[in-house]
Enzyme design. Structure first.
Site, PDB file in Angstrom:
ATOM      1  N   ASP A  76      18.307 -27.000  60.360  1.00 29.83           N
ATOM      2  CA  ASP A  76      16.554 -27.145  60.337  1.00 29.83           C
ATOM      3  C   ASP A  76      16.730 -28.314  58.952  1.00 29.83           C
ATOM      4  OD1 ASP A  76      14.546 -27.864  59.317  1.00 29.83           O
ATOM      5  OD2 ASP A  76      13.718 -25.339  59.560  1.00 29.83           O
ATOM      6  N   GLY A  84      22.704 -19.979  62.602  1.00 28.95           N
ATOM      7  CA  GLY A  84      21.944 -20.757  63.480  1.00 28.95           C
ATOM      8  C   GLY A  84      22.523 -21.272  64.112  1.00 28.95           C
ATOM      9  N   ILE A 118      18.069 -16.433  62.500  1.00 26.14           N
ATOM     10  CA  ILE A 118      17.056 -15.657  62.338  1.00 26.14           C
ATOM     11  C   ILE A 118      15.979 -15.813  62.994  1.00 26.14           C
ATOM     12  CG2 ILE A 118      15.966 -18.172  61.923  1.00 26.14           C
ATOM     13  CD1 ILE A 118      14.853 -16.679  58.561  1.00 26.14           C
ATOM     14  N   GLU A 145      20.641 -28.660  70.885  1.00 27.53           N
ATOM     15  CA  GLU A 145      20.298 -29.826  70.785  1.00 27.53           C
ATOM     16  C   GLU A 145      21.280 -30.976  70.637  1.00 27.53           C
ATOM     17  OE1 GLU A 145      20.051 -26.090  67.704  1.00 27.53           O
ATOM     18  OE2 GLU A 145      21.452 -27.566  69.631  1.00 27.53           O
ATOM     19  N   ASN A 178      19.136 -13.296  58.330  1.00 28.03           N
ATOM     20  CA  ASN A 178      18.580 -14.290  57.771  1.00 28.03           C
ATOM     21  C   ASN A 178      19.654 -14.433  56.773  1.00 28.03           C
ATOM     22  OD1 ASN A 178      17.545 -15.909  55.471  1.00 28.03           O
ATOM     23  ND2 ASN A 178      15.750 -14.395  55.322  1.00 28.03           N
ATOM     24  N   THR A 187      25.445 -27.556  72.410  1.00 30.32           N
ATOM     25  CA  THR A 187      24.472 -27.761  71.924  1.00 30.32           C
ATOM     26  C   THR A 187      22.885 -28.000  72.874  1.00 30.32           C
ATOM     27  OG1 THR A 187      24.707 -28.603  70.012  1.00 30.32           O
ATOM     28  CG2 THR A 187      25.430 -26.475  69.724  1.00 30.32           C
TER      29      THR A 187
END
Length: 237
Positions: free
Chosen positions: A133, A56, A80, A210, A110, A208
């Protein structure tokens, strides 16, 4: 509603449903992959298949950073969302124009369906799960990227002694991940002492998108590093 990221004028979903079917092409088995196409390293390069994997990888900041920290390794990001993959490819191309990122690549994948198609047993030295997630709803917990079923795949791909890095800003997800990893016979949690000076650990804390966002918003980050152990070598708690 769905979290979106604005890139230019296009909105890209922050997450995707791992159980929906898409048209990505998948190798039948790891031996079918021509990794030479993915990297621009010479024949003398010792590593022939990616041994560092970011699951991811988002927009690719971490894999680009890891490529610099680990110049003798091959770094692959799995993502993905096709729009995110397109951005990562563009970023890698730009970095390569400046002589960097020759050992970094990305695949539209995926993970929940196809992870096992990409890696041979013990191929990976390090695997990263950064800000996945959270799938808050209980009915969606089976979609969480670290769960009992999937740890078997990750343990297969990670060599004994290899490391699994995790970080999230969601305490509930962190507790879930840790409880699953702690319960698994092939993963052993490392004390922070062992990795606090590890450059890869520092990278997941800061490099990252995030992580940067969490810093901007003054949020918390929860990280843990696990070692892949042989079946009987796990220390009793």
């Amino acid at each position: 509603g769905m979290a979106h990221v604005r890139r230019g004028r296009k909105r890209i979903r922050a997450h995707a449903n791992p159980f929906s079917s898409t048209d990505m092409t998948v190798p039948l088995q790891p031996r079918d992959i021509d990794w030479k196409k993915h990297f621009i390293v010479g024949e003398e390069f010792k590593v022939k298949r990616p041994n560092i994997c970011d699951v991811g990888c988002g927009f690719g900041n971490l894999i680009l950073t890891l490529g610099g920290i680990l110049p003798d390794d091959l770094v692959i990001g799995l993502e993905i969302r096709p729009q995110a993959v397109a951005i990562v490819k563009e970023n890698i191309k730009k970095a390569r124009e400046g002589g960097k990122a020759k050992n970094v690549s990305v695949i539209n994948c995926n993970v929940m369906k196809h992870f096992a198609h990409y890696f041979l047993k013990g191929q990976l030295d390090k695997i990263f799960f950064t800000f996945p997630d959270p799938h808050f709803k209980k009915s969606n917990h089976r979609r969480r990227i670290i769960n009992q079923a999937f740890l078997a795949y990750y343990a297969f791909a990670l060599r004994i002694g290899g490391l699994c890095y995790t970080i999230t800003d969601v305490k509930d997800l962190f507790d879930w991940q840790v409880s699953h990893l702690d319960a698994h016979p092939l993963f052993e949690r490392l004390p922070e002492e062992d990795y606090k000076n590890d450059e890869c650990y520092k990278a997941i804390l800061t490099m990252t998108d995030e992580a940067k966002k969490v810093d901007r918003l003054g949020g918390s980050k929860f990280a843990a590093v696990y070692r892949r152990v042989a079946p009987s070598n796990k220390k009793a708690k």
